[in-house]
Motif scaffolding. Sequence first.
Motif, PDB file in Angstrom:
ATOM      1  N   GLN A   1       0.820  -1.210   0.000  1.00 36.19           N
ATOM      2  CA  GLN A   1       0.000   0.000   0.000  1.00 36.19           C
ATOM      3  C   GLN A   1       0.856   1.263   0.000  1.00 36.19           C
ATOM      4  O   GLN A   1       0.539   2.225  -0.710  1.00 36.19           O
ATOM      5  N   VAL A   2       1.919   1.279   0.785  1.00 34.36           N
ATOM      6  CA  VAL A   2       2.784   2.460   0.804  1.00 34.36           C
ATOM      7  C   VAL A   2       3.517   2.602  -0.533  1.00 34.36           C
ATOM      8  O   VAL A   2       3.634   3.707  -1.085  1.00 34.36           O
ATOM      9  N   ALA A   3       4.005   1.472  -1.078  1.00 33.65           N
ATOM     10  CA  ALA A   3       4.667   1.518  -2.382  1.00 33.65           C
ATOM     11  C   ALA A   3       3.690   1.981  -3.462  1.00 33.65           C
ATOM     12  O   ALA A   3       4.064   2.739  -4.375  1.00 33.65           O
ATOM     13  N   GLY A   4       2.437   1.545  -3.365  1.00 34.07           N
ATOM     14  CA  GLY A   4       1.441   1.931  -4.359  1.00 34.07           C
ATOM     15  C   GLY A   4       1.157   3.415  -4.352  1.00 34.07           C
ATOM     16  O   GLY A   4       1.092   4.052  -5.419  1.00 34.07           O
ATOM     17  N   VAL A   5       0.998   3.993  -3.160  1.00 35.28           N
ATOM     18  CA  VAL A   5       0.689   5.418  -3.108  1.00 35.28           C
ATOM     19  C   VAL A   5       1.902   6.248  -3.526  1.00 35.28           C
ATOM     20  O   VAL A   5       1.772   7.306  -4.176  1.00 35.28           O
ATOM     21  N   MET A   6       3.106   5.770  -3.211  1.00 39.53           N
ATOM     22  CA  MET A   6       4.315   6.470  -3.664  1.00 39.53           C
ATOM     23  C   MET A   6       4.443   6.417  -5.178  1.00 39.53           C
ATOM     24  O   MET A   6       4.769   7.432  -5.824  1.00 39.53           O
ATOM     25  N   GLU A   7       4.175   5.260  -5.765  1.00 45.40           N
ATOM     26  CA  GLU A   7       4.258   5.116  -7.224  1.00 45.40           C
ATOM     27  C   GLU A   7       3.242   6.023  -7.910  1.00 45.40           C
ATOM     28  O   GLU A   7       3.545   6.671  -8.922  1.00 45.40           O
ATOM     29  N   TYR A   8       2.026   6.094  -7.364  1.00 50.69           N
ATOM     30  CA  TYR A   8       0.985   6.929  -7.958  1.00 50.69           C
ATOM     31  C   TYR A   8       1.381   8.403  -7.903  1.00 50.69           C
ATOM     32  O   TYR A   8       1.276   9.134  -8.900  1.00 50.69           O
ATOM     33  N   ALA A   9       1.855   8.856  -6.728  1.00 50.95           N
ATOM     34  CA  ALA A   9       2.207  10.266  -6.560  1.00 50.95           C
ATOM     35  C   ALA A   9       3.423  10.646  -7.412  1.00 50.95           C
ATOM     36  O   ALA A   9       3.431  11.700  -8.069  1.00 50.95           O
ATOM     37  N   ILE A  10       4.442   9.799  -7.410  1.00 52.73           N
ATOM     38  CA  ILE A  10       5.657  10.099  -8.177  1.00 52.73           C
ATOM     39  C   ILE A  10       5.371  10.093  -9.675  1.00 52.73           C
ATOM     40  O   ILE A  10       5.881  10.939 -10.423  1.00 52.73           O
ATOM     41  N   SER A  11       4.539   9.147 -10.129  1.00 53.71           N
ATOM     42  CA  SER A  11       4.181   9.095 -11.558  1.00 53.71           C
ATOM     43  C   SER A  11       3.425  10.342 -11.976  1.00 53.71           C
ATOM     44  O   SER A  11       3.673  10.904 -13.064  1.00 53.71           O
ATOM     45  N   TYR A  12       2.517  10.801 -11.130  1.00 50.67           N
ATOM     46  CA  TYR A  12       1.756  12.011 -11.456  1.00 50.67           C
ATOM     47  C   TYR A  12       2.695  13.213 -11.539  1.00 50.67           C
ATOM     48  O   TYR A  12       2.614  14.033 -12.471  1.00 50.67           O
ATOM     49  N   LYS A  13       3.605  13.332 -10.562  1.00 42.70           N
ATOM     50  CA  LYS A  13       4.548  14.457 -10.585  1.00 42.70           C
ATOM     51  C   LYS A  13       5.444  14.404 -11.817  1.00 42.70           C
ATOM     52  O   LYS A  13       5.761  15.442 -12.413  1.00 42.70           O
ATOM     53  N   SER A  14       5.845  13.183 -12.214  1.00 48.07           N
ATOM     54  CA  SER A  14       6.696  13.048 -13.396  1.00 48.07           C
ATOM     55  C   SER A  14       5.969  13.506 -14.648  1.00 48.07           C
ATOM     56  O   SER A  14       6.545  14.204 -15.500  1.00 48.07           O
ATOM     57  N   ARG A  15       4.694  13.136 -14.766  1.00 48.70           N
ATOM     58  CA  ARG A  15       3.915  13.563 -15.931  1.00 48.70           C
ATOM     59  C   ARG A  15       3.749  15.082 -15.944  1.00 48.70           C
ATOM     60  O   ARG A  15       3.798  15.719 -17.011  1.00 48.70           O
ATOM     61  N   PHE A  16       3.561  15.658 -14.777  1.00 49.95           N
ATOM     62  CA  PHE A  16       3.429  17.115 -14.686  1.00 49.95           C
ATOM     63  C   PHE A  16       4.728  17.810 -15.095  1.00 49.95           C
ATOM     64  O   PHE A  16       4.725  18.781 -15.869  1.00 49.95           O
ATOM     65  N   GLN A  17       5.852  17.307 -14.599  1.00 44.97           N
ATOM     66  CA  GLN A  17       7.141  17.904 -14.927  1.00 44.97           C
ATOM     67  C   GLN A  17       7.453  17.789 -16.419  1.00 44.97           C
ATOM     68  O   GLN A  17       8.012  18.713 -17.029  1.00 44.97           O
ATOM     69  N   GLU A  18       7.073  16.662 -17.027  1.00 40.59           N
ATOM     70  CA  GLU A  18       7.266  16.505 -18.468  1.00 40.59           C
ATOM     71  C   GLU A  18       6.426  17.512 -19.240  1.00 40.59           C
ATOM     72  O   GLU A  18       6.870  18.084 -20.251  1.00 40.59           O
ATOM     73  N   ALA A  19       5.195  17.728 -18.761  1.00 37.40           N
ATOM     74  CA  ALA A  19       4.328  18.701 -19.426  1.00 37.40           C
ATOM     75  C   ALA A  19       4.871  20.106 -19.294  1.00 37.40           C
ATOM     76  O   ALA A  19       4.764  20.926 -20.227  1.00 37.40           O
TER      77      ALA A  19
END
Length: 277
Positions: free
Chosen positions: A30-48
């Motif tokens: 669960q902790v790994a899942g929420v970290m993966e979700y948050a980091i992936s979202y931030k990565s997509r934002f930074q790419e944009a």
Amino acid sequence: MNRFVKLFHFELHRIRYWYGALLVLTLLLQVAGVMEYAISYKSRFQEAVLREGISAGQYVADYGAANFIHYSSGFFFSGPIAICAAVLLIYTLFIWYRDWVGKNMFVYRLLMIPTSRMNVFAAKLSTIMLLTLGLVGFELLVVPLQLTVFNTIMPAELRETFNIVEVFSSHTLLQILVPNRLGQLLLYYAAGLAFVIVVFTGIMLERSYRWKGAIAGVAYVVASIVLFLMPLIASETFYRYYLYDHEVFWLLVGAGILIAGCSLALSSYLLKNKVTV
């Protein structure tokens, strides 16, 4: 009482490592899942931002804000809860059958203890219920931890803000584990207790009469579930709009008490007179 406490402690001692591993697995996933979700979202934002030079507000308007409740509908949140439920269901059977495994079957010693055999039954039943409540309590601690991790990683301008109450009230599995009404809480856990008693009775039937008992045990469990749900089925079909919600609730409570009481009486009889080793 002393014998029951010792048997109860013994059952908990037998499962401690597997139970601890299950808790650790739940926490990690669960902790790994929420970290993966948050980091992936931030990565997509930074790419944009690099690609289009847009602001956080524009990105949220175009793609939507990061949402913890949306994440909680995914596998890494719901999956571990489902795994825990499945493991406990399997252990409800395993807690009895492992005593019959091997050449030197432990059940010989277990049933020869100078105490009522129902103490053995009660110890195993109490173990299952305590393990269940322990997992629920653990989840009550892990969900706030996940929300804290999510809020720490995700900038405020990129996420929607939710509190713990909103998270629990929005998730189907969490609503079952921790209902927001006392009546529902009592009904769900009393029904769970009655279900475990019924399953134990089915096992006693199988241990008493072997193949015939296995068929009878399965039939008994199915019949008990149908009988318990009859008030709900009747209120939704034959007597729709005839029964009030509180009347259906008390009919379910009555059916559960009747089934649990009959199951305990039958289990006591079988353990004392029919179960052999």
